[in-house]
Design an enzyme around this catalytic site. Structure first.
Site, mmCIF file in Angstrom:
data_model
loop_
_atom_site.group_PDB
_atom_site.id
_atom_site.type_symbol
_atom_site.label_atom_id
_atom_site.label_comp_id
_atom_site.label_asym_id
_atom_site.label_seq_id
_atom_site.Cartn_x
_atom_site.Cartn_y
_atom_site.Cartn_z
ATOM 1 N N CYS A 87 12.880 24.681 1.440
ATOM 2 C CA CYS A 87 12.059 25.534 0.612
ATOM 3 C C CYS A 87 11.070 23.985 -0.068
ATOM 4 O O CYS A 87 11.296 22.970 0.034
ATOM 5 C CB CYS A 87 12.597 26.118 -0.438
ATOM 6 S SG CYS A 87 13.592 27.397 0.049
ATOM 7 N N HIS A 120 -5.627 -6.201 13.636
ATOM 8 C CA HIS A 120 -4.499 -5.585 13.482
ATOM 9 C C HIS A 120 -3.764 -5.033 15.038
ATOM 10 O O HIS A 120 -4.679 -4.791 15.803
ATOM 11 C CB HIS A 120 -4.707 -4.042 12.774
ATOM 12 C CG HIS A 120 -3.544 -3.521 12.429
ATOM 13 N ND1 HIS A 120 -2.402 -4.052 11.510
ATOM 14 C CD2 HIS A 120 -2.859 -2.295 12.865
ATOM 15 C CE1 HIS A 120 -1.657 -3.086 11.268
ATOM 16 N NE2 HIS A 120 -1.881 -2.101 12.082
ATOM 17 N N ARG A 123 1.925 -10.404 7.729
ATOM 18 C CA ARG A 123 1.713 -9.066 6.971
ATOM 19 C C ARG A 123 2.798 -7.910 7.100
ATOM 20 O O ARG A 123 2.414 -6.974 7.729
ATOM 21 C CB ARG A 123 0.373 -8.392 7.086
ATOM 22 C CG ARG A 123 -0.907 -9.470 7.275
ATOM 23 C CD ARG A 123 -2.203 -8.732 7.260
ATOM 24 N NE ARG A 123 -2.248 -7.756 8.287
ATOM 25 C CZ ARG A 123 -2.663 -7.801 9.690
ATOM 26 N NH1 ARG A 123 -3.560 -9.333 9.743
ATOM 27 N NH2 ARG A 123 -2.981 -7.008 10.320
ATOM 28 N N ASP A 152 11.222 23.452 -3.285
ATOM 29 C CA ASP A 152 11.922 22.657 -4.201
ATOM 30 C C ASP A 152 13.384 22.383 -4.141
ATOM 31 O O ASP A 152 13.972 22.042 -4.791
ATOM 32 C CB ASP A 152 11.743 23.403 -5.655
ATOM 33 C CG ASP A 152 10.321 23.726 -5.811
ATOM 34 O OD1 ASP A 152 9.316 22.839 -5.981
ATOM 35 O OD2 ASP A 152 9.875 24.970 -6.005
ATOM 36 N N TYR A 206 13.959 31.277 3.550
ATOM 37 C CA TYR A 206 12.871 32.152 4.069
ATOM 38 C C TYR A 206 12.942 32.185 5.442
ATOM 39 O O TYR A 206 13.454 31.666 6.260
ATOM 40 C CB TYR A 206 11.524 31.224 3.754
ATOM 41 C CG TYR A 206 11.135 31.198 2.336
ATOM 42 C CD1 TYR A 206 10.657 32.412 1.540
ATOM 43 C CD2 TYR A 206 11.405 30.118 1.724
ATOM 44 C CE1 TYR A 206 10.389 32.058 0.411
ATOM 45 C CE2 TYR A 206 11.011 29.737 0.380
ATOM 46 C CZ TYR A 206 10.640 31.061 -0.204
ATOM 47 O OH TYR A 206 10.208 30.663 -1.784
ATOM 48 N N ARG A 262 -10.170 0.858 15.331
ATOM 49 C CA ARG A 262 -10.352 1.572 13.977
ATOM 50 C C ARG A 262 -11.658 0.882 13.241
ATOM 51 O O ARG A 262 -12.748 1.531 13.057
ATOM 52 C CB ARG A 262 -9.179 1.354 13.025
ATOM 53 C CG ARG A 262 -8.793 2.171 11.996
ATOM 54 C CD ARG A 262 -7.489 2.297 11.668
ATOM 55 N NE ARG A 262 -6.841 0.983 11.261
ATOM 56 C CZ ARG A 262 -5.510 0.649 11.206
ATOM 57 N NH1 ARG A 262 -4.737 1.643 10.959
ATOM 58 N NH2 ARG A 262 -5.130 -0.609 10.692
ATOM 59 N N LYS A 295 0.772 -1.222 0.090
ATOM 60 C CA LYS A 295 0.125 -0.067 -0.043
ATOM 61 C C LYS A 295 0.734 1.212 0.033
ATOM 62 O O LYS A 295 2.024 1.105 0.323
ATOM 63 C CB LYS A 295 -0.864 0.229 1.387
ATOM 64 C CG LYS A 295 -0.091 0.130 2.335
ATOM 65 C CD LYS A 295 -1.079 -0.072 3.741
ATOM 66 C CE LYS A 295 -0.409 -0.020 4.951
ATOM 67 N NZ LYS A 295 -1.330 0.284 6.162
#
Length: 395
Positions: A329, A182, A238, A331, A282, A153, A55
Protein backbone atom coordinates in the site's frame (compact mmCIF):
# COMPACT_ATOMS: atom_id res chain seq x y z
CA UNK A 1 -19.15 14.65 33.24
CA UNK A 2 -17.55 14.73 29.83
CA UNK A 3 -14.20 16.46 29.50
CA UNK A 4 -14.15 19.66 27.49
CA UNK A 5 -12.39 19.63 24.14
CA UNK A 6 -8.67 19.93 24.60
CA UNK A 7 -8.72 18.86 28.28
CA UNK A 8 -8.44 15.56 30.12
CA UNK A 9 -10.95 14.11 32.63
CA UNK A 10 -10.19 14.56 36.31
CA UNK A 11 -7.60 12.10 37.53
CA UNK A 12 -6.14 11.41 34.06
CA UNK A 13 -2.55 12.57 33.68
CA UNK A 14 -1.18 14.21 30.55
CA UNK A 15 0.72 11.53 28.58
CA UNK A 16 4.46 12.02 28.61
CA UNK A 17 6.03 12.42 25.18
CA UNK A 18 9.69 11.50 25.00
CA UNK A 19 12.15 11.85 22.16
CA UNK A 20 12.26 8.08 21.73
CA UNK A 21 8.64 8.08 20.62
CA UNK A 22 8.56 11.19 18.45
CA UNK A 23 10.35 9.67 15.46
CA UNK A 24 8.66 7.50 12.93
CA UNK A 25 9.33 3.78 13.50
CA UNK A 26 10.49 3.41 9.90
CA UNK A 27 13.97 4.81 9.42
CA UNK A 28 17.11 4.61 7.33
CA UNK A 29 20.41 4.02 9.09
CA UNK A 30 23.54 5.18 7.30
CA UNK A 31 26.92 3.87 8.44
CA UNK A 32 29.38 6.67 7.68
CA UNK A 33 32.32 4.43 8.59
CA UNK A 34 31.28 2.07 5.80
CA UNK A 35 31.41 4.97 3.33
CA UNK A 36 34.90 5.87 4.62
CA UNK A 37 36.09 2.29 4.27
CA UNK A 38 34.61 2.04 0.77
CA UNK A 39 36.29 5.29 -0.30
CA UNK A 40 39.66 4.02 0.88
CA UNK A 41 39.15 0.67 -0.82
CA UNK A 42 38.26 2.35 -4.12
CA UNK A 43 41.26 4.68 -3.88
CA UNK A 44 43.59 1.75 -3.23
CA UNK A 45 42.13 -0.23 -6.12
CA UNK A 46 42.09 2.60 -8.67
CA UNK A 47 45.38 4.22 -7.69
CA UNK A 48 44.14 7.69 -8.75
CA UNK A 49 42.09 10.46 -7.11
CA UNK A 50 38.42 9.71 -6.49
CA UNK A 51 35.50 12.08 -7.12
CA UNK A 52 32.62 10.69 -5.03
CA UNK A 53 29.24 11.11 -6.70
CA UNK A 54 26.57 12.38 -4.30
CA UNK A 55 23.74 13.13 -6.74
CA UNK A 56 20.15 11.99 -6.10
CA UNK A 57 20.41 12.63 -2.36
CA UNK A 58 23.70 10.70 -2.27
CA UNK A 59 21.90 7.68 -3.72
CA UNK A 60 19.31 7.89 -0.97
CA UNK A 61 21.88 8.19 1.83
CA UNK A 62 21.43 11.93 2.41
CA UNK A 63 23.13 14.61 0.30
CA UNK A 64 24.42 17.02 2.93
CA UNK A 65 25.44 14.60 5.72
CA UNK A 66 27.30 12.36 3.26
CA UNK A 67 29.01 15.31 1.57
CA UNK A 68 30.10 16.73 4.92
CA UNK A 69 31.49 13.37 5.89
CA UNK A 70 33.37 12.99 2.61
CA UNK A 71 34.84 16.47 2.97
CA UNK A 72 36.01 15.56 6.48
CA UNK A 73 37.53 12.37 5.08
CA UNK A 74 39.70 14.33 2.66
CA UNK A 75 37.77 14.04 -0.60
CA UNK A 76 39.10 16.59 -3.08
CA UNK A 77 36.06 17.01 -5.36
CA UNK A 78 32.39 15.97 -5.44
CA UNK A 79 30.03 15.26 -8.34
CA UNK A 80 26.31 16.07 -8.53
CA UNK A 81 23.72 15.99 -11.31
CA UNK A 82 22.02 19.39 -11.09
CA UNK A 83 22.97 22.92 -10.14
CA UNK A 84 20.36 22.83 -7.35
CA UNK A 85 22.28 20.01 -5.66
CA UNK A 86 25.49 22.01 -5.90
CA UNK A 87 23.83 25.07 -4.39
CA UNK A 88 22.47 22.97 -1.51
CA UNK A 89 26.00 21.79 -0.76
CA UNK A 90 27.42 25.30 -0.88
CA UNK A 91 24.71 26.53 1.48
CA UNK A 92 25.58 23.66 3.82
CA UNK A 93 29.20 24.81 3.97
CA UNK A 94 30.82 22.41 1.50
CA UNK A 95 33.89 24.17 0.10
CA UNK A 96 35.27 21.42 -2.16
CA UNK A 97 35.21 21.79 -5.95
CA UNK A 98 31.84 20.48 -7.14
CA UNK A 99 31.29 19.30 -10.70
CA UNK A 100 27.71 19.39 -12.00
CA UNK A 101 27.48 16.47 -14.41
CA UNK A 102 24.17 17.29 -16.05
CA UNK A 103 23.54 19.35 -19.15
CA UNK A 104 23.48 23.12 -18.85
CA UNK A 105 20.20 24.99 -18.95
CA UNK A 106 21.16 28.42 -20.30
CA UNK A 107 19.26 30.66 -17.83
CA UNK A 108 20.98 28.86 -14.91
CA UNK A 109 24.59 29.49 -15.98
CA UNK A 110 24.86 32.51 -13.70
CA UNK A 111 23.97 30.31 -10.71
CA UNK A 112 26.94 28.05 -11.44
CA UNK A 113 29.29 31.00 -11.44
CA UNK A 114 27.77 32.69 -8.40
CA UNK A 115 28.14 29.50 -6.34
CA UNK A 116 31.57 28.56 -7.74
CA UNK A 117 30.39 25.31 -9.33
CA UNK A 118 32.20 23.53 -12.15
CA UNK A 119 30.14 23.20 -15.33
CA UNK A 120 29.83 20.40 -17.86
CA UNK A 121 30.14 21.95 -21.32
CA UNK A 122 28.79 19.60 -23.95
CA UNK A 123 28.88 21.63 -27.19
CA UNK A 124 30.34 24.75 -28.73
CA UNK A 125 26.93 26.43 -28.39
CA UNK A 126 26.93 25.66 -24.64
CA UNK A 127 30.49 26.96 -24.43
CA UNK A 128 29.34 30.28 -25.91
CA UNK A 129 26.52 30.48 -23.35
CA UNK A 130 28.99 30.02 -20.53
CA UNK A 131 31.39 32.56 -22.01
CA UNK A 132 28.65 35.19 -22.31
CA UNK A 133 27.50 34.70 -18.70
CA UNK A 134 31.07 34.70 -17.39
CA UNK A 135 31.93 37.90 -19.23
CA UNK A 136 28.75 39.58 -18.00
CA UNK A 137 29.64 38.68 -14.40
CA UNK A 138 33.33 39.39 -14.83
CA UNK A 139 34.46 35.99 -13.53
CA UNK A 140 36.00 32.99 -15.22
CA UNK A 141 34.09 29.74 -15.42
CA UNK A 142 35.58 26.37 -14.46
CA UNK A 143 34.50 23.82 -17.07
CA UNK A 144 34.81 20.14 -17.95
CA UNK A 145 34.42 19.18 -21.59
CA UNK A 146 31.95 16.36 -22.25
CA UNK A 147 32.70 13.90 -25.06
CA UNK A 148 30.11 11.44 -26.37
CA UNK A 149 31.88 8.14 -26.98
CA UNK A 150 28.77 5.99 -27.31
CA UNK A 151 26.35 6.84 -24.52
CA UNK A 152 24.36 9.08 -26.87
CA UNK A 153 23.15 11.38 -24.13
CA UNK A 154 25.06 14.67 -24.07
CA UNK A 155 28.46 15.67 -25.37
CA UNK A 156 30.33 16.36 -28.59
CA UNK A 157 30.94 13.25 -30.68
CA UNK A 158 34.45 11.93 -30.24
CA UNK A 159 35.19 12.30 -33.93
CA UNK A 160 34.15 15.98 -33.86
CA UNK A 161 36.10 16.90 -30.74
CA UNK A 162 38.88 18.87 -32.45
CA UNK A 163 37.01 22.15 -33.06
CA UNK A 164 35.35 21.82 -29.65
CA UNK A 165 38.67 21.52 -27.82
CA UNK A 166 40.19 24.36 -29.83
CA UNK A 167 37.25 26.66 -29.07
CA UNK A 168 37.50 25.90 -25.35
CA UNK A 169 41.26 26.52 -25.34
CA UNK A 170 40.75 29.85 -27.08
CA UNK A 171 38.13 31.03 -24.60
CA UNK A 172 39.12 34.02 -22.47
CA UNK A 173 36.40 33.33 -19.92
CA UNK A 174 36.64 29.56 -19.42
CA UNK A 175 39.23 27.51 -17.57
CA UNK A 176 39.31 23.86 -18.63
CA UNK A 177 39.53 21.75 -15.46
CA UNK A 178 38.73 18.38 -17.03
CA UNK A 179 37.57 16.36 -19.99
CA UNK A 180 35.34 13.33 -19.61
CA UNK A 181 32.90 10.85 -21.07
CA UNK A 182 30.50 8.29 -19.61
CA UNK A 183 30.62 4.50 -19.95
CA UNK A 184 27.44 2.84 -21.16
CA UNK A 185 28.17 -0.85 -20.48
CA UNK A 186 30.92 -0.98 -17.84
CA UNK A 187 28.66 -2.74 -15.32
CA UNK A 188 29.06 -5.84 -17.50
CA UNK A 189 32.71 -6.96 -17.37
CA UNK A 190 32.29 -8.96 -20.58
CA UNK A 191 30.94 -6.14 -22.74
CA UNK A 192 33.22 -5.05 -25.60
CA UNK A 193 31.63 -1.59 -25.61
CA UNK A 194 33.91 -0.20 -22.88
CA UNK A 195 37.09 -0.85 -24.84
CA UNK A 196 35.62 1.01 -27.83
CA UNK A 197 34.61 3.94 -25.66
CA UNK A 198 38.05 4.15 -24.06
CA UNK A 199 39.71 4.21 -27.47
CA UNK A 200 37.37 6.95 -28.71
CA UNK A 201 37.87 9.02 -25.58
CA UNK A 202 41.67 8.87 -25.81
CA UNK A 203 41.45 9.93 -29.44
CA UNK A 204 39.46 13.00 -28.41
CA UNK A 205 41.90 13.82 -25.60
CA UNK A 206 44.79 13.64 -28.06
CA UNK A 207 43.72 17.00 -29.53
CA UNK A 208 45.33 18.70 -26.52
CA UNK A 209 48.66 17.08 -27.36
CA UNK A 210 48.32 17.98 -31.03
CA UNK A 211 48.09 21.67 -30.27
CA UNK A 212 50.66 21.56 -27.48
CA UNK A 213 48.18 22.41 -24.72
CA UNK A 214 48.39 20.96 -21.21
CA UNK A 215 46.15 17.95 -20.68
CA UNK A 216 43.29 18.57 -18.24
CA UNK A 217 42.12 15.90 -15.80
CA UNK A 218 40.75 12.97 -17.81
CA UNK A 219 37.97 11.01 -16.13
CA UNK A 220 35.92 8.18 -17.53
CA UNK A 221 35.38 5.38 -14.98
CA UNK A 222 32.04 5.06 -13.19
CA UNK A 223 31.47 2.28 -10.63
CA UNK A 224 31.55 -0.41 -13.32
CA UNK A 225 34.73 1.04 -14.76
CA UNK A 226 36.33 1.07 -11.32
CA UNK A 227 35.43 -2.59 -10.81
CA UNK A 228 36.20 -4.09 -14.18
CA UNK A 229 38.26 -1.88 -16.50
CA UNK A 230 41.52 -0.55 -15.06
CA UNK A 231 42.37 1.13 -18.35
CA UNK A 232 39.51 3.59 -17.79
CA UNK A 233 40.87 4.86 -14.46
CA UNK A 234 43.08 7.48 -16.17
CA UNK A 235 43.51 10.60 -13.95
CA UNK A 236 40.42 10.31 -11.74
CA UNK A 237 37.49 7.93 -11.15
CA UNK A 238 33.83 8.75 -10.43
CA UNK A 239 32.27 6.02 -8.26
CA UNK A 240 28.62 6.39 -7.42
CA UNK A 241 26.75 3.34 -6.20
CA UNK A 242 29.98 1.46 -5.40
CA UNK A 243 30.91 4.13 -2.85
CA UNK A 244 27.81 3.11 -0.90
CA UNK A 245 28.74 -0.58 -0.93
CA UNK A 246 26.36 -1.76 -3.65
CA UNK A 247 27.26 -3.51 -6.91
CA UNK A 248 25.84 -1.76 -9.98
CA UNK A 249 24.60 -4.84 -11.80
CA UNK A 250 23.98 -8.55 -11.35
CA UNK A 251 26.83 -9.17 -13.79
CA UNK A 252 29.29 -7.08 -11.77
CA UNK A 253 32.21 -8.73 -10.05
CA UNK A 254 33.08 -7.72 -6.47
CA UNK A 255 36.65 -6.70 -7.32
CA UNK A 256 36.73 -4.04 -4.58
CA UNK A 257 35.98 -4.97 -0.93
CA UNK A 258 33.09 -2.63 -0.15
CA UNK A 259 30.22 -3.04 2.31
CA UNK A 260 26.69 -1.60 2.31
CA UNK A 261 26.28 1.69 4.15
CA UNK A 262 22.47 1.79 4.23
CA UNK A 263 19.97 -0.20 6.25
CA UNK A 264 16.20 0.25 6.08
CA UNK A 265 14.32 -0.83 9.18
CA UNK A 266 10.81 -0.52 10.55
CA UNK A 267 8.72 -2.04 13.32
CA UNK A 268 5.61 -4.14 13.60
CA UNK A 269 2.54 -1.98 14.23
CA UNK A 270 -0.14 -4.69 14.11
CA UNK A 271 -0.37 -8.45 14.60
CA UNK A 272 -3.33 -10.60 13.61
CA UNK A 273 -4.36 -14.04 12.48
CA UNK A 274 -5.92 -14.16 9.03
CA UNK A 275 -8.34 -17.08 8.92
CA UNK A 276 -8.13 -19.65 6.13
CA UNK A 277 -9.74 -18.18 3.04
CA UNK A 278 -9.30 -14.60 4.26
CA UNK A 279 -7.71 -12.04 1.97
CA UNK A 280 -5.19 -9.26 2.50
CA UNK A 281 -4.81 -5.78 0.96
CA UNK A 282 -6.17 -4.07 -2.14
CA UNK A 283 -7.64 -6.26 -4.84
CA UNK A 284 -7.76 -9.26 -2.49
CA UNK A 285 -4.86 -10.72 -4.46
CA UNK A 286 -3.60 -12.93 -1.62
CA UNK A 287 -5.71 -15.52 0.16
CA UNK A 288 -4.60 -17.29 3.32
CA UNK A 289 -4.27 -21.04 2.58
CA UNK A 290 -4.72 -21.75 6.29
CA UNK A 291 -4.97 -19.72 9.47
CA UNK A 292 -1.92 -17.46 9.07
CA UNK A 293 -0.15 -15.03 11.35
CA UNK A 294 0.28 -11.69 9.59
CA UNK A 295 1.95 -8.48 10.73
CA UNK A 296 1.60 -4.95 9.34
CA UNK A 297 4.67 -2.80 8.65
CA UNK A 298 4.30 1.03 8.38
CA UNK A 299 6.09 1.77 5.10
CA UNK A 300 4.83 1.68 1.51
CA UNK A 301 5.28 2.94 -2.00
CA UNK A 302 4.64 6.48 -0.74
CA UNK A 303 8.05 6.19 0.88
CA UNK A 304 9.63 4.71 -2.22
CA UNK A 305 9.32 1.05 -1.23
CA UNK A 306 8.58 -0.75 -4.52
CA UNK A 307 4.97 -1.77 -5.12
CA UNK A 308 6.43 -4.48 -7.37
CA UNK A 309 7.32 -6.37 -4.17
CA UNK A 310 3.63 -7.12 -3.59
CA UNK A 311 3.26 -10.81 -2.59
CA UNK A 312 6.84 -11.17 -3.73
CA UNK A 313 9.42 -9.45 -1.54
CA UNK A 314 10.90 -10.63 1.73
CA UNK A 315 11.81 -8.98 5.04
CA UNK A 316 13.50 -10.10 8.25
CA UNK A 317 11.53 -10.52 11.46
CA UNK A 318 13.10 -12.16 14.53
CA UNK A 319 16.11 -13.12 12.43
CA UNK A 320 14.05 -15.05 9.88
CA UNK A 321 12.95 -14.34 6.33
CA UNK A 322 9.24 -13.83 5.76
CA UNK A 323 7.27 -12.99 2.65
CA UNK A 324 5.26 -9.90 1.83
CA UNK A 325 1.61 -10.83 1.21
CA UNK A 326 -0.96 -8.83 -0.69
CA UNK A 327 -0.32 -5.56 -2.44
CA UNK A 328 2.10 -3.03 -0.99
CA UNK A 329 0.00 0.00 0.00
CA UNK A 330 1.02 3.64 -0.07
CA UNK A 331 1.95 3.66 3.62
CA UNK A 332 1.92 0.02 4.82
CA UNK A 333 2.40 -3.57 3.77
CA UNK A 334 1.71 -6.94 5.32
CA UNK A 335 3.97 -9.93 6.00
CA UNK A 336 3.03 -13.54 6.68
CA UNK A 337 5.20 -14.88 9.50
CA UNK A 338 4.03 -18.50 9.42
CA UNK A 339 4.25 -20.23 12.79
CA UNK A 340 6.56 -17.53 14.17
CA UNK A 341 5.39 -15.03 16.71
CA UNK A 342 5.85 -11.27 16.70
CA UNK A 343 4.90 -8.41 18.96
CA UNK A 344 4.09 -4.83 18.25
CA UNK A 345 7.30 -2.76 17.98
CA UNK A 346 9.43 -5.76 16.97
CA UNK A 347 12.07 -4.73 14.45
CA UNK A 348 11.52 -5.47 10.77
CA UNK A 349 14.53 -5.24 8.44
CA UNK A 350 13.81 -4.46 4.81
CA UNK A 351 17.44 -3.82 3.82
CA UNK A 352 20.29 -4.85 6.06
CA UNK A 353 21.24 -7.51 8.56
CA UNK A 354 19.34 -9.10 11.43
CA UNK A 355 20.96 -11.98 13.26
CA UNK A 356 22.63 -14.28 10.74
CA UNK A 357 20.42 -13.14 7.86
CA UNK A 358 20.96 -10.25 5.44
CA UNK A 359 18.85 -8.68 2.71
CA UNK A 360 20.93 -6.61 0.29
CA UNK A 361 19.76 -3.86 -2.02
CA UNK A 362 20.74 -6.02 -4.99
CA UNK A 363 18.31 -8.72 -3.83
CA UNK A 364 15.48 -6.24 -3.36
CA UNK A 365 16.08 -4.85 -6.84
CA UNK A 366 16.03 -8.31 -8.41
CA UNK A 367 12.76 -9.17 -6.64
CA UNK A 368 11.21 -5.89 -7.83
CA UNK A 369 12.42 -6.36 -11.40
CA UNK A 370 14.59 -3.23 -11.35
CA UNK A 371 18.15 -2.11 -10.60
CA UNK A 372 19.77 -1.27 -7.23
CA UNK A 373 20.09 2.41 -8.21
CA UNK A 374 16.33 2.80 -8.47
CA UNK A 375 15.63 1.13 -5.12
CA UNK A 376 18.04 3.45 -3.32
CA UNK A 377 17.13 6.77 -4.91
CA UNK A 378 13.38 6.21 -4.52
CA UNK A 379 13.69 6.08 -0.71
CA UNK A 380 12.38 9.56 -0.10
CA UNK A 381 12.41 12.19 2.61
CA UNK A 382 9.33 10.79 4.39
CA UNK A 383 11.77 8.30 5.91
CA UNK A 384 13.96 9.84 8.65
CA UNK A 385 17.67 9.10 8.36
CA UNK A 386 19.98 8.46 11.27
CA UNK A 387 23.76 8.37 11.00
CA UNK A 388 26.22 6.17 12.84
CA UNK A 389 29.99 6.18 12.78
CA UNK A 390 32.86 8.51 13.58
CA UNK A 391 31.34 11.61 11.98
CA UNK A 392 27.70 10.91 12.83
CA UNK A 393 27.34 14.06 14.94
CA UNK A 394 28.43 16.21 11.98
CA UNK A 395 25.51 14.97 9.88
Amino acid sequence: MNARAGTLPDGVEEPRVTTAFTQRPTRIRVDLDAISDNLRAIQAHAGVPVMPIVKANAYGHGLVPVARHLQAQGATRLGVAFVEEGIALREAGITLPILVLGGIFGPQVGLFLHHDLELTVSSIAKLRQVEAAAEALGRRAAIHLKIDTGMGRIGVRHDSAGPFVEAALASRWCEIRGIYSHLACADDPDSPMTARQLERFLQACAYFERVGAPMPVRHLANSGGVLHFSGTHLDMVRPGILLYGVLPDAASRPAVPVRPALSLVSQVVYFKVVRAGGTVSYGATWTAPADTRVVTVPIGYGDGWPRALSSHGQVLVSGERHRVVGRVCMDQFMVAIGASSACNEDEVVLIGRQGDQEIRVEEVAAAAGTIPYEVLVQLNERIPREYVGADASAG
